[in-house]
Design an enzyme around this catalytic site. Sequence first.
Site, PDB file in Angstrom:
ATOM      1  N   HIS A   1       0.806  -1.219   0.000  1.00  0.00           N
ATOM      2  CA  HIS A   1       0.000   0.000   0.000  1.00  0.00           C
ATOM      3  C   HIS A   1       0.841   1.272   0.000  1.00  0.00           C
ATOM      4  CE1 HIS A   1       0.253   0.077   4.561  1.00  0.00           C
ATOM      5  NE2 HIS A   1       0.221   1.379   4.331  1.00  0.00           N
TER       6      HIS A   1
ATOM      7  N   ASP B   1      -0.026  -7.514   1.700  1.00  0.00           N
ATOM      8  CA  ASP B   1       0.475  -6.136   1.796  1.00  0.00           C
ATOM      9  C   ASP B   1       1.999  -6.070   1.772  1.00  0.00           C
ATOM     10  OD1 ASP B   1       0.168  -3.418   1.809  1.00  0.00           O
ATOM     11  OD2 ASP B   1      -0.112  -3.251   3.972  1.00  0.00           O
TER      12      ASP B   1
ATOM     13  N   SER C   1       4.624   3.158   7.533  1.00  0.00           N
ATOM     14  CA  SER C   1       4.317   1.930   6.796  1.00  0.00           C
ATOM     15  C   SER C   1       5.522   1.449   6.002  1.00  0.00           C
ATOM     16  CB  SER C   1       3.149   2.168   5.841  1.00  0.00           C
ATOM     17  OG  SER C   1       1.936   2.257   6.522  1.00  0.00           O
TER      18      SER C   1
END
Length: 396
Positions: free
Chosen positions: A129, A161, A245
Amino acid sequence: MSDNTGAPLGAPWAQQPSLVPPPRPQEPPPGPEEPKKRPLRAVLLAVGLVVLLGLVGIAVGHYAWGPKPPPAPAKVVSAAPPPFDVAAALAKVSPAVVNIDVELGLEGGGAAGTGIVLSPDGLVLTNNHVVEGATTSMRVTDVGNGRGYDATVLGYDRAHDIALLKLDGASGLAAATLGDSNATRIGDAVVAVGNAGGVGGPPSASPGKVTRLGRQVTAADEVTGATETLHDLIQVDADVRSGDSGGPLADPQGRVIGIDTAANAGYVFDEGLRPHEGFAIPIAQATDIAQRIRDGKASDTVHIGPSAFLGLTVVDGGNGSGALIKSVVAGGPAAKLGLKANLLVVGVDDKPVTSATALVAVLDTHHPGDRLRVTVAGQGGKTATVTLIPVSGPIG
């Protein structure tokens, strides 16, 4: 991975002016002039029917933001004293961290995140992502040597992910020392490291401890609310922020045991989850997927190489009826064949399509140049099949 043992981590960090962890920056308040946010999954921990909006060939729930604002004033995290030397752990892991800046060409915006160097020649592990939706430019800055590199996405696994990048022309990078996530226990001290706030520069750090293991959560895009379920995550009480992230979750020795991927944005949906806790993908799971990408071993979830792009904006048709076309991208393959809004995509080749998510999953098994027989249905239920040849499109 054979080259994941890492390189000496002290020397590159010695070039930095201080070993004190930078404070976690405060994100600027949203406003009409500053629409950009950074990739981080917000955890909903809710189970039910999910309606997803996305650009087929880009992603379901991709990440789109506006211009990058200037760095915000620093904010010190209010937390109990760490049970270990956070600065020492940060000094060991930081040289193997990269800051990732992505341009989302179709959206006219950008995104920022973090990555982990796996090999001296520039293999970088991050979240899917972080890079999904990238169309025109991806710039990666290596913290260890301070240099910037263009990057190519070798492949990704949307369901887990994970994405694997290759930095162009990189050599001699400090690689992360990987720990054993299978040995992680509740109560273990950890530090979440990353590009908090997307401001770049030396990584920031948030200490905490492991609070639960084997977590299954539903993670949501901050902007669109699009969701997907992630499994077997490490839950921590570290203050994981947007921009973190793809960054390392490290143990007190600076060994990477996970990848920061999601945070509970102040919501409490079940017993045992407190506001502002974070979640990480175990490094054993992540490197296994990265190795498959590196080996070119595609699967139902692992996509190798460029993404297949049809140029359709879709939502779930409802009741398993298909993927409803909301719009077509001008000049894209679908537009050239005359596909219009309000048609339902109900099949690709011999596979039924029951939702927008199902259509994206089918496309993840294809590549630019493939010939796809796409079946669409009109309002009266009449169907037609057209041959679409996807082009290379946005990542993930």
